[in-house]
Design a protein around this motif. Structure first.
Motif, PDB file in Angstrom:
ATOM      1  N   GLY A  25       0.818  -1.209   0.000  1.00  0.00           N
ATOM      2  CA  GLY A  25       0.000   0.000   0.000  1.00  0.00           C
ATOM      3  C   GLY A  25       0.845   1.250   0.000  1.00  0.00           C
ATOM      4  O   GLY A  25       0.550   2.216  -0.715  1.00  0.00           O
ATOM      5  N   TYR A  26       1.902   1.237   0.789  1.00  0.00           N
ATOM      6  CA  TYR A  26       2.815   2.384   0.825  1.00  0.00           C
ATOM      7  C   TYR A  26       3.439   2.603  -0.553  1.00  0.00           C
ATOM      8  O   TYR A  26       3.509   3.737  -1.040  1.00  0.00           O
ATOM      9  CB  TYR A  26       3.914   2.168   1.866  1.00  0.00           C
ATOM     10  N   LYS A  27       3.879   1.534  -1.173  1.00  0.00           N
ATOM     11  CA  LYS A  27       4.499   1.654  -2.492  1.00  0.00           C
ATOM     12  C   LYS A  27       3.520   2.237  -3.506  1.00  0.00           C
ATOM     13  O   LYS A  27       3.877   3.118  -4.286  1.00  0.00           O
ATOM     14  CB  LYS A  27       5.007   0.295  -2.964  1.00  0.00           C
ATOM     15  N   ARG A  28       2.288   1.761  -3.487  1.00  0.00           N
ATOM     16  CA  ARG A  28       1.283   2.272  -4.425  1.00  0.00           C
ATOM     17  C   ARG A  28       0.974   3.732  -4.156  1.00  0.00           C
ATOM     18  O   ARG A  28       0.835   4.525  -5.084  1.00  0.00           O
ATOM     19  CB  ARG A  28       0.009   1.441  -4.329  1.00  0.00           C
ATOM     20  N   ALA A  29       0.829   4.078  -2.878  1.00  0.00           N
ATOM     21  CA  ALA A  29       0.484   5.455  -2.517  1.00  0.00           C
ATOM     22  C   ALA A  29       1.602   6.425  -2.874  1.00  0.00           C
ATOM     23  O   ALA A  29       1.349   7.605  -3.113  1.00  0.00           O
ATOM     24  CB  ALA A  29       0.179   5.538  -1.026  1.00  0.00           C
ATOM     25  N   ASN A  30       2.818   5.931  -2.925  1.00  0.00           N
ATOM     26  CA  ASN A  30       3.965   6.785  -3.211  1.00  0.00           C
ATOM     27  C   ASN A  30       4.520   6.542  -4.598  1.00  0.00           C
ATOM     28  O   ASN A  30       5.655   6.897  -4.882  1.00  0.00           O
ATOM     29  CB  ASN A  30       5.042   6.584  -2.134  1.00  0.00           C
ATOM     30  N   THR A  31       3.725   5.930  -5.444  1.00  0.00           N
ATOM     31  CA  THR A  31       4.035   5.676  -6.851  1.00  0.00           C
ATOM     32  C   THR A  31       5.413   5.069  -7.075  1.00  0.00           C
ATOM     33  O   THR A  31       6.173   5.491  -7.939  1.00  0.00           O
ATOM     34  CB  THR A  31       3.881   6.949  -7.711  1.00  0.00           C
ATOM     35  N   ILE A  32       5.750   4.091  -6.272  1.00  0.00           N
ATOM     36  CA  ILE A  32       6.989   3.353  -6.476  1.00  0.00           C
ATOM     37  C   ILE A  32       6.642   2.175  -7.386  1.00  0.00           C
ATOM     38  O   ILE A  32       5.867   1.299  -7.011  1.00  0.00           O
ATOM     39  CB  ILE A  32       7.591   2.859  -5.149  1.00  0.00           C
ATOM     40  N   PRO A  33       7.149   2.148  -8.617  1.00  0.00           N
ATOM     41  CA  PRO A  33       6.766   1.090  -9.549  1.00  0.00           C
ATOM     42  C   PRO A  33       7.213  -0.289  -9.076  1.00  0.00           C
ATOM     43  O   PRO A  33       8.245  -0.449  -8.448  1.00  0.00           O
ATOM     44  CB  PRO A  33       7.470   1.480 -10.849  1.00  0.00           C
ATOM     45  N   ASP A  34       6.399  -1.266  -9.380  1.00  0.00           N
ATOM     46  CA  ASP A  34       6.707  -2.652  -9.023  1.00  0.00           C
ATOM     47  C   ASP A  34       6.546  -3.521 -10.267  1.00  0.00           C
ATOM     48  O   ASP A  34       5.867  -4.530 -10.262  1.00  0.00           O
ATOM     49  CB  ASP A  34       5.780  -3.127  -7.904  1.00  0.00           C
ATOM     50  N   ASN A  35       7.169  -3.076 -11.351  1.00  0.00           N
ATOM     51  CA  ASN A  35       7.004  -3.756 -12.631  1.00  0.00           C
ATOM     52  C   ASN A  35       7.802  -5.043 -12.744  1.00  0.00           C
ATOM     53  O   ASN A  35       7.482  -5.892 -13.555  1.00  0.00           O
ATOM     54  CB  ASN A  35       7.413  -2.825 -13.775  1.00  0.00           C
ATOM     55  N   ASP A  36       8.833  -5.184 -11.941  1.00  0.00           N
ATOM     56  CA  ASP A  36       9.697  -6.353 -12.094  1.00  0.00           C
ATOM     57  C   ASP A  36       9.335  -7.491 -11.143  1.00  0.00           C
ATOM     58  O   ASP A  36      10.009  -8.499 -11.094  1.00  0.00           O
ATOM     59  CB  ASP A  36      11.164  -5.962 -11.916  1.00  0.00           C
ATOM     60  N   ASN A  37       8.255  -7.330 -10.370  1.00  0.00           N
ATOM     61  CA  ASN A  37       7.806  -8.360  -9.419  1.00  0.00           C
ATOM     62  C   ASN A  37       8.901  -8.771  -8.444  1.00  0.00           C
ATOM     63  O   ASN A  37       8.974  -9.923  -8.031  1.00  0.00           O
ATOM     64  CB  ASN A  37       7.262  -9.586 -10.158  1.00  0.00           C
ATOM     65  N   THR A  38       9.754  -7.833  -8.089  1.00  0.00           N
ATOM     66  CA  THR A  38      10.805  -8.101  -7.106  1.00  0.00           C
ATOM     67  C   THR A  38      10.164  -8.350  -5.755  1.00  0.00           C
ATOM     68  O   THR A  38       9.303  -7.574  -5.327  1.00  0.00           O
ATOM     69  CB  THR A  38      11.757  -6.891  -7.002  1.00  0.00           C
TER      70      THR A  38
END
Length: 57
Positions: A25-38
């Motif tokens: 949720g934090y990552k989404r709210a702060n627009t941190i991309p998660d494109n590589d499924n790390t």
């Protein structure tokens, strides 16, 4: 857990799944991309968290 503004009690009483959801949720709210499924945690970090939880509850 400063970026989540969690107290130590909130952190230690959370389940691993709750922690993962909070971080996602934090990552989404702060627009941190998660494109590589790390993964959020490495296996070593997971083991360390498990040991800490067992030691301190």
């Amino acid at each position: 857990m400063g970026v989540l503004f969690w107290s130590p009690n909130q952190f230690w009483s959370s389940s691993p799944r709750e922690l993962v959801l909070a971080i996602e949720g934090y990552k989404r709210a702060n627009t941190i991309p998660d494109n590589d499924n790390t993964p959020i945690f490495t296996d070593r970090e997971k083991d360390t968290l498990k040991e800490m939880r067992e030691k301190w509850g």
